[in-house]
Design a protein around this motif. Sequence first.
Motif, short mmCIF file in Angstrom:
data_model
loop_
_atom_site.label_atom_id
_atom_site.label_comp_id
_atom_site.label_asym_id
_atom_site.label_seq_id
_atom_site.Cartn_x
_atom_site.Cartn_y
_atom_site.Cartn_z
N GLY A 1 33.33 38.30 35.18
CA GLY A 1 32.35 39.35 34.25
C GLY A 1 31.52 39.15 35.11
O GLY A 1 30.96 40.52 34.92
N THR A 2 30.95 38.40 35.03
CA THR A 2 29.40 38.25 35.61
C THR A 2 29.21 38.39 37.32
O THR A 2 28.31 39.46 37.40
CB THR A 2 28.72 36.58 35.19
OG1 THR A 2 28.92 36.41 34.22
CG2 THR A 2 27.15 36.58 35.92
N LEU B 1 31.05 40.76 38.60
CA LEU B 1 30.85 42.15 38.40
C LEU B 1 29.78 42.69 37.78
O LEU B 1 29.41 44.32 39.02
CB LEU B 1 32.16 42.54 37.26
CG LEU B 1 33.65 43.08 37.75
CD1 LEU B 1 34.95 42.99 36.42
CD2 LEU B 1 33.86 44.62 38.08
N ARG B 2 29.27 41.96 36.91
CA ARG B 2 27.74 42.69 36.55
C ARG B 2 26.81 42.30 37.56
O ARG B 2 26.24 43.69 38.22
CB ARG B 2 27.18 42.27 35.50
CG ARG B 2 25.82 42.64 34.95
CD ARG B 2 25.61 42.00 33.85
NE ARG B 2 24.52 41.90 33.08
CZ ARG B 2 24.23 41.88 32.01
NH1 ARG B 2 24.69 40.78 31.37
NH2 ARG B 2 22.52 42.01 31.45
N ASP C 1 27.81 45.15 40.64
CA ASP C 1 27.15 46.13 40.72
C ASP C 1 25.13 46.53 40.57
O ASP C 1 25.34 47.06 41.39
CB ASP C 1 27.45 46.45 39.10
CG ASP C 1 27.83 48.25 38.76
OD1 ASP C 1 27.54 49.09 39.70
OD2 ASP C 1 27.48 48.03 37.17
N PRO D 1 41.22 41.05 35.14
CA PRO D 1 39.79 41.96 34.82
C PRO D 1 39.83 42.45 33.83
O PRO D 1 38.24 42.32 33.19
CB PRO D 1 39.66 42.68 36.27
CG PRO D 1 40.90 42.87 37.27
CD PRO D 1 41.58 41.85 36.07
N CYS E 1 36.23 38.95 29.63
CA CYS E 1 35.95 39.34 31.36
C CYS E 1 34.70 41.11 30.97
O CYS E 1 33.47 41.47 31.57
CB CYS E 1 36.40 39.24 32.26
SG CYS E 1 36.69 40.21 34.05
N SER F 1 30.81 41.78 31.40
CA SER F 1 30.55 42.90 32.91
C SER F 1 29.28 43.88 32.35
O SER F 1 29.22 44.38 33.05
CB SER F 1 31.54 43.38 33.56
OG SER F 1 31.97 45.22 32.43
N SER G 1 29.80 46.91 33.66
CA SER G 1 30.24 46.92 35.67
C SER G 1 31.40 47.47 35.30
O SER G 1 31.35 48.02 36.88
CB SER G 1 29.44 46.07 35.96
OG SER G 1 27.94 45.74 36.23
N ILE G 2 32.44 47.06 34.60
CA ILE G 2 34.33 46.89 35.58
C ILE G 2 34.18 48.56 35.60
O ILE G 2 34.87 48.69 36.54
CB ILE G 2 35.11 46.83 34.12
CG1 ILE G 2 36.11 46.54 35.08
CG2 ILE G 2 35.15 47.40 32.77
CD1 ILE G 2 37.07 45.95 33.85
N VAL H 1 37.78 48.20 41.37
CA VAL H 1 37.85 46.79 40.64
C VAL H 1 39.71 47.37 41.16
O VAL H 1 40.32 47.86 41.93
CB VAL H 1 38.02 46.81 39.86
CG1 VAL H 1 39.31 45.45 39.00
CG2 VAL H 1 37.03 46.59 38.43
N ALA I 1 24.35 48.92 37.15
CA ALA I 1 24.37 48.38 36.03
C ALA I 1 22.98 48.57 35.36
O ALA I 1 22.65 48.70 36.05
CB ALA I 1 24.36 46.57 36.45
#
Lengths: 258, 258
Positions: free
Chosen positions: A123-124, A126-127, A130, A146, A151, A155, A158-159, A164, B237
């Motif tokens: 998740g981090t 992803l963030r 982004d 995801p 997660c 994120s 940001s997901i 994705v 983000a």
Amino acid sequence: MTFTTRTPRVVAARRLQRRRDRDQSGRFLAEGPQAVREALAAGVVLELFGTGDALTRHGDLALLAPQVSPVDEEALAALTETVHPQGLVAVCEQIDVTLGAALAKRPRLVAVAAEIRDPGNAGTVLRTADAAGAGAVIFAGEAVDPYNGKCVRASAGSIFHVDVVRTGLDLVGDLQDAGLLVLATSGYGADDLDTLLDEGVLAAPTAWIFGSEAHGLPRELLDAADRRVRVPIYGGAESLNLAAAAAVCLYASARAHR
Amino acid sequence: MTFTTRTPRVVAARRLQRRRDRDQSGRFLAEGPQAVREALAAGVVLELFGTGDALTRHGDLALLAPQVSPVDEEALAALTETVHPQGLVAVCEQIDVTLGAALAKRPRLVAVAAEIRDPGNAGTVLRTADAAGAGAVIFAGEAVDPYNGKCVRASAGSIFHVDVVRTGLDLVGDLQDAGLLVLATSGYGADDLDTLLDEGVLAAPTAWIFGSEAHGLPRELLDAADRRVRVPIYGGAESLNLAAAAAVCLYASARAHR
């Protein structure tokens, strides 16, 4: 009418905390006002559960949801995994796209999480991807789901912002065919990030591949990538953790792309 | 003779999992072969506890310890906090120095963790600052105890590499007097990191101040700093997490200092 933990729709939504039920239904849960807001903006909310208080406080969100279901405190607690979920949780449609669809948009920056099993780390990534302006984040091989709750929370919305993708490990050829320079991160990489920056290499559209801290990257990915890159260590530490390494690499690219 | 959970020295060492006992004794615990190796290299190990297996497997470490105490599996489990501690845990002397002592060495890069209460985040800042070549990491205000077990583990040995300082929030004047440019990170900072890089500002010796994700930095630190800096967000983000933001800022300085 306020739903309880025994209301069938609450029971069904709660099952989405399990991967098997997420996979079968193509749905997942997003909790808290920030995630719900991003999910609504992405147009993927199917149903919004909330306590009476929260639905009043976040009336703007309730107005945008296709279906709103008031729940009691106990049902809200059952549907959420954090200590302070702030009263809202949404059932969302899963939003991942195929590798082909993501690459057809010709993203200039892509992050690949290869066999990363820790949902907080994924998740981090992803963030951070982004934030750095990546168009797609690819979960490759035996990576975490995801849509795992941890997660999604890590994120921080940001997901819902990036494409994705879930795919296998044999993706490097497709990345290269889409015009991306493929850089695999490794503590033992022959190139260091400073050298790539000095040489202007990062101005190219780039896909960064990150592996787990415990196991690094699978051999096949290291071999297939265009370059194997290490983040320079200036002090006594042996390495960076995954979140830090991903941030340094992705932001080096973002700056080179300005 | 193998010590058990009831052996007085084991009982006393186990108490170091509590902050009060760490503060009173000036000692702390470091677990796992990597941390023990770094602690031995730093010359701060008072006693090494290990299972018979682990002491055989890591005979090089056992040879270096001033005192070696074999423990049974149950005692080892009681002394450690992780699922797989790999059989070793060391009682160490606390190693923090005063702000004056750290600044007297004229470090060119310093990280300040201001009121960061999450031990995992604080340990990650220690590790990242060490990797970026920082000479000192300062825990300011109501920050977590750097000797908290989770912080020590997240630092991955870096707590033994850099000067660790514990001090109050009124430290900006001392940093400036030591020739450091003081940069406070804030999502609302007037300067963005790219601008500072473009202008060559980061070539100066620099102290970066990081706050908690939930609360940001105290007003007094933001006001006292030379500049308030935001990490640019290129995508959707809202922000970066603390580990990512610290990595981007500290590595920008490290590169400028090459």
